[in-house]
Write a protein that holds these residues in place. Structure first.
Motif, PDB file in Angstrom:
ATOM      1  N   VAL A  11       0.828  -1.203   0.000  1.00 55.79           N
ATOM      2  CA  VAL A  11       0.000   0.000   0.000  1.00 55.79           C
ATOM      3  C   VAL A  11       0.862   1.254   0.000  1.00 55.79           C
ATOM      4  N   ALA A  12       2.007   1.204   0.667  1.00 51.47           N
ATOM      5  CA  ALA A  12       2.892   2.356   0.755  1.00 51.47           C
ATOM      6  C   ALA A  12       3.875   2.440  -0.406  1.00 51.47           C
ATOM      7  N   ASP A  13       3.851   1.466  -1.321  1.00 53.41           N
ATOM      8  CA  ASP A  13       4.783   1.461  -2.446  1.00 53.41           C
ATOM      9  C   ASP A  13       4.326   2.462  -3.503  1.00 53.41           C
ATOM     10  N   PRO A  14       5.171   3.434  -3.864  1.00 53.04           N
ATOM     11  CA  PRO A  14       4.752   4.480  -4.810  1.00 53.04           C
ATOM     12  C   PRO A  14       4.279   3.944  -6.152  1.00 53.04           C
ATOM     13  N   SER A  15       4.946   2.949  -6.694  1.00 53.74           N
ATOM     14  CA  SER A  15       4.556   2.426  -8.009  1.00 53.74           C
ATOM     15  C   SER A  15       3.189   1.755  -7.944  1.00 53.74           C
ATOM     16  N   TYR A  16       2.918   1.086  -6.842  1.00 51.76           N
ATOM     17  CA  TYR A  16       1.607   0.443  -6.669  1.00 51.76           C
ATOM     18  C   TYR A  16       0.504   1.496  -6.569  1.00 51.76           C
ATOM     19  N   VAL A  17       0.730   2.514  -5.751  1.00 54.36           N
ATOM     20  CA  VAL A  17      -0.270   3.568  -5.579  1.00 54.36           C
ATOM     21  C   VAL A  17      -0.491   4.313  -6.892  1.00 54.36           C
ATOM     22  N   ALA A  18       0.592   4.599  -7.622  1.00 53.36           N
ATOM     23  CA  ALA A  18       0.465   5.287  -8.903  1.00 53.36           C
ATOM     24  C   ALA A  18      -0.345   4.451  -9.892  1.00 53.36           C
ATOM     25  N   ARG A  19      -0.142   3.136  -9.856  1.00 52.24           N
ATOM     26  CA  ARG A  19      -0.918   2.264 -10.746  1.00 52.24           C
ATOM     27  C   ARG A  19      -2.403   2.330 -10.415  1.00 52.24           C
ATOM     28  N   LEU A  20      -2.736   2.323  -9.134  1.00 51.63           N
ATOM     29  CA  LEU A  20      -4.135   2.429  -8.735  1.00 51.63           C
ATOM     30  C   LEU A  20      -4.732   3.757  -9.189  1.00 51.63           C
ATOM     31  N   TYR A  21      -3.958   4.826  -9.087  1.00 50.21           N
ATOM     32  CA  TYR A  21      -4.438   6.132  -9.577  1.00 50.21           C
ATOM     33  C   TYR A  21      -4.745   6.068 -11.064  1.00 50.21           C
ATOM     34  N   ARG A  22      -3.805   5.480 -11.825  1.00 48.12           N
ATOM     35  CA  ARG A  22      -4.002   5.406 -13.277  1.00 48.12           C
ATOM     36  C   ARG A  22      -5.225   4.568 -13.631  1.00 48.12           C
ATOM     37  N   GLU A  23      -5.457   3.495 -12.908  1.00 47.73           N
ATOM     38  CA  GLU A  23      -6.532   2.569 -13.255  1.00 47.73           C
ATOM     39  C   GLU A  23      -7.890   2.963 -12.694  1.00 47.73           C
ATOM     40  N   HIS A  24      -7.903   3.683 -11.558  1.00 41.65           N
ATOM     41  CA  HIS A  24      -9.177   3.904 -10.879  1.00 41.65           C
ATOM     42  C   HIS A  24      -9.479   5.354 -10.499  1.00 41.65           C
ATOM     43  N   LEU A  25      -8.504   6.235 -10.520  1.00 43.47           N
ATOM     44  CA  LEU A  25      -8.743   7.623 -10.133  1.00 43.47           C
ATOM     45  C   LEU A  25      -8.525   8.563 -11.310  1.00 43.47           C
ATOM     46  N   ALA A  26      -7.283   8.970 -11.560  1.00 45.97           N
ATOM     47  CA  ALA A  26      -7.019   9.891 -12.674  1.00 45.97           C
ATOM     48  C   ALA A  26      -5.592   9.687 -13.153  1.00 45.97           C
ATOM     49  N   ALA A  27      -5.463   9.379 -14.439  1.00 53.91           N
ATOM     50  CA  ALA A  27      -4.132   9.166 -15.002  1.00 53.91           C
ATOM     51  C   ALA A  27      -3.284  10.422 -14.888  1.00 53.91           C
ATOM     52  N   GLY A  28      -3.899  11.586 -15.130  1.00 48.24           N
ATOM     53  CA  GLY A  28      -3.158  12.840 -15.040  1.00 48.24           C
ATOM     54  C   GLY A  28      -2.637  13.092 -13.644  1.00 48.24           C
TER      55      GLY A  28
END
Length: 422
Positions: A11-28
């Motif tokens: 959960v604290a891994d930046p690449s994992y969190v960034a992937r979740l943002y791209r897939e479920h929140l906002a790619a930008g």
């Protein structure tokens, strides 16, 4: 898509969190986060934000929310107590926390502004105010160029920036904007619409780039609204509750609006909450029919516990006086750091209280300066309606040592940007 089980480390891994943002929140948003170093914020207290890799950042940004800093003990304790007792109400019975929070807030608003309508965000406060104006027949909206009042559809009609407005047109009819600080242009617009007019204005434009109007402008706006029978909304969502070194930005010119908008600092930096505060006459339609304008989570006990504790803490700890003194010291320090670059990299430094803007020569320079500051452990904000203005909204709880850290970081960052951009 299969959701894989995730441990605390992932959960604290930046690449994992960034992937979740791209897939479920906002790619930008993911791209922006990675541009700023891919940091994942996980904790906060006082003037500091902590990231998952063990670093900490001095928060001089926060979009004006953290006048009391992060997780002020008095507010956090009040919220914890409310969670343990009764976080959300049935909305059938009377609920005491909202009543006490309204009383506390009204005790500190300008005279006559005694009716409080709690909502969940600043944009919702704007929406409530615009609806209240319309039920009185004030259906023509006047706002100011560069003003920012939110991005919901009604609020967006008053946020006079084509970048945000154009994709969603048509907006509210009979909506116009006039240059901020221009009394003559305001008088012409009010004369055009007469008693149908509703004016919404900020004492200092925050997202507009910390634009401070000429002395007397707010008083003139109030006088002109009375002359033409117009409805006056003063948006203090960012400027109120001590941010400008006074309880309210209107205090300096003794303006009495029909409605005052409150937000950001009302949360105590813990739970989102905002409010529309109105005179008895203006609020009468909402008072007669409490179901005319409602929201499921508005005035929840949890949010109102935060609001009550925030107002009490601002009063008890004399935060307004501290913000005024800190603001003068900070403004002096920022100007000193910027002096070697004035007329080139830096075009202007301005502010009131703990709302300070650095206007640079280009938008690129602002971006470069933000990155340099982040690299030195300091968070700041850009201005949504003024791309060349970097904005400082530090908490009133910063210490002398923290001010010193910021001044050092700013001086080093300015030097680095000046060297890079020539």
């Amino acid at each position: 898509m299969t959701v894989s089980p995730v441990g605390e480390a992932a959960v604290a891994d930046p690449s994992y969190v960034a992937r979740l943002y791209r897939e479920h929140l906002a790619a930008g948003r993911a791209v922006l986060g990675e541009l700023l170093g891919g940091m994942v914020e996980t904790a906060s207290e006082g003037a500091w934000v902590h990231t998952s890799d063990g670093r900490r950042y001095l928060d001089f940004g926060g979009y004006g929310v953290f006048i009391l800093g992060h997780r002020h003990p008095a507010v956090a304790e009040a919220v914890h107590r409310q969670i343990d007792a009764h976080p959300l109400a049935t909305r059938v019975f009377l609920e005491p926390v909202a009543a006490r929070a309204a009383e506390a807030l009204a005790a500190h608003t300008p005279a006559g502004l005694d009716r409080v309508h709690f909502v969940n965000s600043g944009a919702e406060a704007t929406e409530a105010a615009l609806k209240l104006a319309r039920v009185h027949g004030h259906t023509a909206l006047i706002s100011t160029t560069g003003g920012y009042h939110g991005k919901t559809l009604g609020a967006l009609s008053a946020t006079a920036n084509p970048l945000y407005q154009d994709p969603f047109r048509p907006l509210l009819p009979d909506s116009v904007s006039v240059p901020y600080g221009d009394t003559e242009a305001l008088a012409e617009a009010l004369a055009r619409f007469g008693p149908r007019a509703c004016l919404i204005v900020e004492p200092v434009q925050g997202e507009g780039g910390v634009r401070i109007p000429p002395p007397g402008y707010l008083a003139d706006a109030g006088r002109l609204c009375r002359t033409h029978g117009a409805f006056l909304i003063v948006d203090e969502i960012q400027t109120g509750l001590g941010r400008l070194g006074s309880w309210w930005g209107v205090d300096t010119e003794r303006v009495s609006p029909d409605v005052l908008l409150v937000g950001k600092g009302l949360s105590g930096g813990v739970v989102p909450v905002a409010a529309m505060v109105a005179t008895e006459r203006a609020y009468a339609p909402f008072s007669r029919d409490p179901y005319l304008h409602t929201s499921t989570f508005a005035a929840s006990p949890l949010a109102c516990a935060a609001a009550l504790a925030a107002v009490q803490t601002l009063d008890r700890e004399d935060v307004v006086t501290r913000a005024r003194a800190l603001g003068l010291r900070l403004l002096h320090g920022v100007r000193a750091a910027c002096t070697p670059y004035t007329g080139g990299l830096v075009r202007d430094v301005r502010g009131r209280g703990l709302l300070i803007g650095l206007e640079l020569g280009t938008e690129r320079a602002v971006g470069e300066l933000i990155l340099e500051l982040v690299g030195r452990g300091v968070l700041v904000n850009h201005s949504l309606n003024a791309g060349r203005v970097l904005r400082l909204t530090p908490p009133a709880v910063v210490t002398d040592a923290e001010l010193g850290l910021f001044r050092t970081a700013l001086s080093e960052s300015l030097r680095a940007v000046a060297d890079r951009l020539g």
